[in-house]
Design an enzyme around this catalytic site. Structure first.
Site, short mmCIF file in Angstrom:
data_model
loop_
_atom_site.label_atom_id
_atom_site.label_comp_id
_atom_site.label_asym_id
_atom_site.label_seq_id
_atom_site.Cartn_x
_atom_site.Cartn_y
_atom_site.Cartn_z
N ASN A 78 0.81 -1.23 0.00
CA ASN A 78 0.00 0.00 0.00
C ASN A 78 0.84 1.28 0.00
O ASN A 78 0.48 2.26 -0.63
CB ASN A 78 -1.00 -0.02 1.16
CG ASN A 78 -0.32 -0.05 2.51
OD1 ASN A 78 0.73 -0.64 2.67
ND2 ASN A 78 -0.92 0.62 3.47
N GLY A 89 1.88 -6.10 7.31
CA GLY A 89 0.93 -6.68 6.35
C GLY A 89 -0.35 -7.06 7.06
O GLY A 89 -0.68 -6.50 8.12
N SER A 90 -1.04 -8.02 6.51
CA SER A 90 -2.35 -8.36 7.05
C SER A 90 -2.25 -9.19 8.33
O SER A 90 -1.25 -9.87 8.56
CB SER A 90 -3.16 -9.13 6.01
OG SER A 90 -2.52 -10.37 5.76
N THR A 107 -1.72 -12.98 7.50
CA THR A 107 -0.34 -13.36 7.21
C THR A 107 0.51 -13.26 8.48
O THR A 107 1.37 -14.10 8.72
CB THR A 107 0.26 -12.47 6.10
OG1 THR A 107 -0.61 -12.51 4.98
CG2 THR A 107 1.63 -12.95 5.68
N GLU A 147 3.33 -5.54 12.40
CA GLU A 147 2.44 -4.38 12.22
C GLU A 147 1.33 -4.84 11.30
O GLU A 147 1.57 -5.09 10.11
CB GLU A 147 3.19 -3.21 11.59
CG GLU A 147 4.33 -2.66 12.43
CD GLU A 147 3.87 -1.97 13.68
OE1 GLU A 147 2.70 -1.54 13.74
OE2 GLU A 147 4.66 -1.87 14.64
N CYS A 166 -3.35 1.54 6.37
CA CYS A 166 -3.77 0.80 7.57
C CYS A 166 -4.42 1.73 8.59
O CYS A 166 -5.16 1.28 9.45
CB CYS A 166 -2.57 0.08 8.18
SG CYS A 166 -1.19 1.17 8.50
N GLU A 182 7.08 0.13 16.31
CA GLU A 182 8.11 0.72 15.47
C GLU A 182 8.24 2.19 15.85
O GLU A 182 7.57 2.65 16.76
CB GLU A 182 7.72 0.57 13.99
CG GLU A 182 7.66 -0.88 13.54
CD GLU A 182 7.44 -1.03 12.04
OE1 GLU A 182 6.80 -0.15 11.44
OE2 GLU A 182 7.92 -2.04 11.49
P1 NDP Z 1 -0.04 -9.32 3.12
O1 NDP Z 1 -0.09 -9.81 4.51
O2 NDP Z 1 -0.76 -10.08 2.08
O3 NDP Z 1 1.46 -9.18 2.61
C1 NDP Z 1 2.43 -8.39 3.26
C2 NDP Z 1 3.81 -8.89 2.86
O4 NDP Z 1 3.97 -10.21 3.35
C3 NDP Z 1 4.02 -8.98 1.35
O5 NDP Z 1 5.37 -8.70 1.05
C4 NDP Z 1 3.69 -10.42 1.09
O6 NDP Z 1 4.28 -10.88 -0.09
C5 NDP Z 1 4.32 -11.07 2.30
N1 NDP Z 1 3.83 -12.40 2.59
C6 NDP Z 1 2.64 -12.95 2.25
N2 NDP Z 1 2.59 -14.24 2.68
C7 NDP Z 1 3.76 -14.49 3.32
C8 NDP Z 1 4.32 -15.62 3.97
N3 NDP Z 1 3.66 -16.77 4.05
N4 NDP Z 1 5.55 -15.54 4.50
C9 NDP Z 1 6.24 -14.37 4.43
N5 NDP Z 1 5.78 -13.27 3.80
C10 NDP Z 1 4.55 -13.32 3.26
O7 NDP Z 1 -0.56 -7.81 3.20
P2 NDP Z 1 -0.83 -6.84 1.99
O8 NDP Z 1 0.39 -6.70 1.15
O9 NDP Z 1 -2.12 -7.26 1.36
O10 NDP Z 1 -1.01 -5.44 2.74
C11 NDP Z 1 -2.18 -4.99 3.25
C12 NDP Z 1 -2.27 -5.26 4.74
O11 NDP Z 1 -1.20 -4.63 5.41
C13 NDP Z 1 -3.52 -4.70 5.37
O12 NDP Z 1 -4.05 -5.64 6.26
C14 NDP Z 1 -3.02 -3.49 6.14
O13 NDP Z 1 -3.82 -3.12 7.24
C15 NDP Z 1 -1.68 -3.95 6.56
N6 NDP Z 1 -0.83 -2.81 6.88
C16 NDP Z 1 -0.50 -2.58 8.19
C17 NDP Z 1 0.26 -1.47 8.53
C18 NDP Z 1 0.67 -1.21 9.94
O14 NDP Z 1 1.59 -0.43 10.14
N7 NDP Z 1 0.04 -1.81 10.94
C19 NDP Z 1 0.70 -0.51 7.52
C20 NDP Z 1 0.31 -0.86 6.18
C21 NDP Z 1 -0.43 -1.98 5.88
P3 NDP Z 1 3.44 -10.87 -1.49
O15 NDP Z 1 2.66 -9.63 -1.55
O16 NDP Z 1 4.54 -10.91 -2.46
O17 NDP Z 1 2.59 -12.08 -1.43
#
Ligand code: NDP
Length: 482
Positions: free
Chosen positions: A151, A227-228, A231, A249, A283, A462
């Site tokens: 994002n 990320g999510s 995950t 996060e 997020c 962080e």
């Molecule tokens: P994902 O969890 O799908 O992916 C995040 C990262 O993790 C990507 O690089 C992804 O790779 C990688 N990933 C996915 N599966 C695995 C695995 N099994 N092992 C290791 N790495 C993995 O999130 P999104 O990219 O869809 O991002 C959106 C999410 O991030 C939302 O839920 C949002 O709220 C959250 N977010 C949280 C923030 C915070 O600071 N709390 C800030 C910004 C976003 P790939 O994409 O290549 O599959």
């Protein structure tokens, strides 16, 4: 038009993946494949860790000003290449160029400079006793991995790697496979900045394959992930039994509490941003808007009227306020969430469908800003993160009611409170279950402050010293005087 092959950055070199396989990378505004991402596997990860192992001894023991000089050169190069990075980020992610110019790219160099400066000022504690002195060493963790989402691609990538590098670690970064291009350009800038070989490495590929290989690699000592929540749960299950350091996060379902005594116009202007900025893919966006009953109708009518006028368009156009969402699957997911809201009895007041943008963007993935009312707080729409330009409205009739609604989710990332009553603001700030509370503002960030979530929005913090502490191990040394 030939597609660009993105390369891994390993041991100071730009390399193809060992497998020779690539993953298509799409431009969200057009739906076209315009580049290919390395489909990296275990061997690429092992090669990156080999390179990091060689570099670690020198980098971790280098005088702090040597590390800081490299980081400052990198920050300067980001600034010098700002317009190119703006175009790259916008094309890869779908966000308006204007947004990347105002927010994303300036923040990348700021992240790097901030942690470089912080590293220069880092000190550690000492504790004296009558017959002995203790002093605390803060040593780099070693080889760490930073996994970031799509994002805010380079913004969040640099937010993680800057403290890791400044603290003396070697890094294996993995950007999202959906938005890899700015990290690729960043790797070229690392080389230009004179980053020593193997200190910073970037391995591209899918989460399922490349990401998992990073989690399983025994020589990686810490995992910093954004990320999510789904995950994050998987990552914790793989990493925790290995006793690696872990920072998570994760997602949010942030409440925006609007009281009748608020300063109305700034509240409305900011609420439009906190609802729809970056197509709602931040997020920290406030996706559940809670409004005091006495101003509910006025607020709803004003928000709907203004949301309907937001220009959704080509990310390259200067007047586009919203661009495309990041991918076709994500586009479909958001539309499915809107259908779910309808089936749960929600009343879609505006938007609710894909937006049509003509010309070169006719096949792109756009969504109209969407406002929904009439749903209870415990329905799926109000409990699951949508991560798109979709908000719901709920009325409340007292401070306690607002607080109860705000806290009634498994998430706890941030909240925004709009009121002129300072006692109410402090009472709520004390009781809201989340890591960040904004009063009469949104998205103001001082990089020295701790950042992270309660409950299923994350583990750890962080920002500022919190990040430097995560990327270091403390060691107490006790010396007896005689
Ligand atoms: P994902 O969890 O799908 O992916 C995040 C990262 O993790 C990507 O690089 C992804 O790779 C990688 N990933 C996915 N599966 C695995 C695995 N099994 N092992 C290791 N790495 C993995 O999130 P999104 O990219 O869809 O991002 C959106 C999410 O991030 C939302 O839920 C949002 O709220 C959250 N977010 C949280 C923030 C915070 O600071 N709390 C800030 C910004 C976003 P790939 O994409 O290549 O599959």
């Amino acid at each position: 038009m030939p597609v660009t092959h993105i390369k891994n950055y390993i041991g100071g070199k730009l390399l193809d993946p060992v497998s020779g396989n690539w993953i298509p990378n799409y431009e969200p505004a057009t739906g076209n494949v315009y580049s290919e991402v390395p489909d990296s596997g275990e061997q690429d990860v092992a090669n990156a860790v080999d390179a990091a192992e060689v570099a670690l001894e020198t980098w971790s023991r280098a005088p702090v000003d040597e590390r800081v000089d490299v980081l400052h050169r990198l920050a300067d190069l980001i600034d010098q290449n700002r317009e190119e990075l703006v175009a790259i980020e916008s094309r890869d992610n779908g966000k308006p160029e204007n947004l990347a110019r105002m927010i994303d790219i300036p923040r990348c160099s700021k992240n790097i400079r901030f942690f470089a400066n912080l590293a220069m000022g880092m000190a550690s504690e000492s504790h004296t006793m009558p017959d002995a002195i203790n002093y605390t060493l803060r040593q780099p963790v070693g080889i760490v991995t930073c996994i970031s989402p799509w994002n805010l691609p380079l913004y969040l990538f640099t937010w993680k790697i800057a403290p890791a590098l400044a603290a003396g670690n070697c890094v294996i970064g993995k950007p999202s496979e959906v938005t890899p291009m700015s990290a690729f350009r960043f790797s070229e800038l690392c080389i230009e900045a004179g980053m020593p070989d193997g200190v910073m490495n970037i391995v591209h590929g899918s989460g399922a394959v490349t990401g998992n290989a990073l989690l399983e690699e025994p020589r990686i000592a810490a995992v910093s992930f954004t990320g999510s929540t789904q995950t994050g749960k998987h990552i914790a299950s793989v990493v925790s039994p290995q006793f690696k350091k872990l920072s998570l996060e994760l997602g949010g379902k942030n409440p925006n509490l609007v009281f009748a005594d608020c300063n109305y116009e700034p509240m409305m202007e900011t609420t439009l941003k906190s609802s729809f900025a970056n197509q709602g893919q931040i997020c920290l966006c406030g996706s559940r808007i809670l409004v005091e009953q006495s101003i509910y109708d006025q607020f709803r009518d004003d928000l709907v009227q203004r949301a309907s006028q937001i220009k959704v368009g080509d990310p390259q156009a200067a007047d586009s306020v919203l661009g495309a969402v990041v991918s076709q699957p994500h586009h479909q997911k958001i539309l499915d969430c809107i259908e779910l809201a309808r089936s749960e009895g929600g009343n879609v007041l505006c938007g609710g469908a894909a937006a049509t943008v003509g010309g070169r963007c006719q096949n792109g993935w756009f969504i109209e800003p969407t406002v929904i009312e009439g749903l209870p707080n415990d329905c799926q729409t109000n409990q699951q993160e949508i991560f798109g330009p979709v908000v719901t409205l709920q009325p409340f009739d007292s401070d306690h009611h607002a607080l109860e609604l705000a806290n009634a989710t498994r998430y706890g990332l941030s909240a925004t409170v709009w009121t002129q009553d300072v006692s109410r603001a402090n009472w709520l700030a004390d009781r809201l279950q989340c890591g960040v509370v904004w009063v009469n503002c949104w998205l103001i960030r001082d990089l020295r402050t701790p950042f992270g979530g309660f409950k299923q929005s994350g583990v750890g913090r962080e920002g500022g010293l919190e990040a430097m502490r995560f990327f270091t191990e403390t060691k107490n040394v006790c010396i007896k005087y005689l």
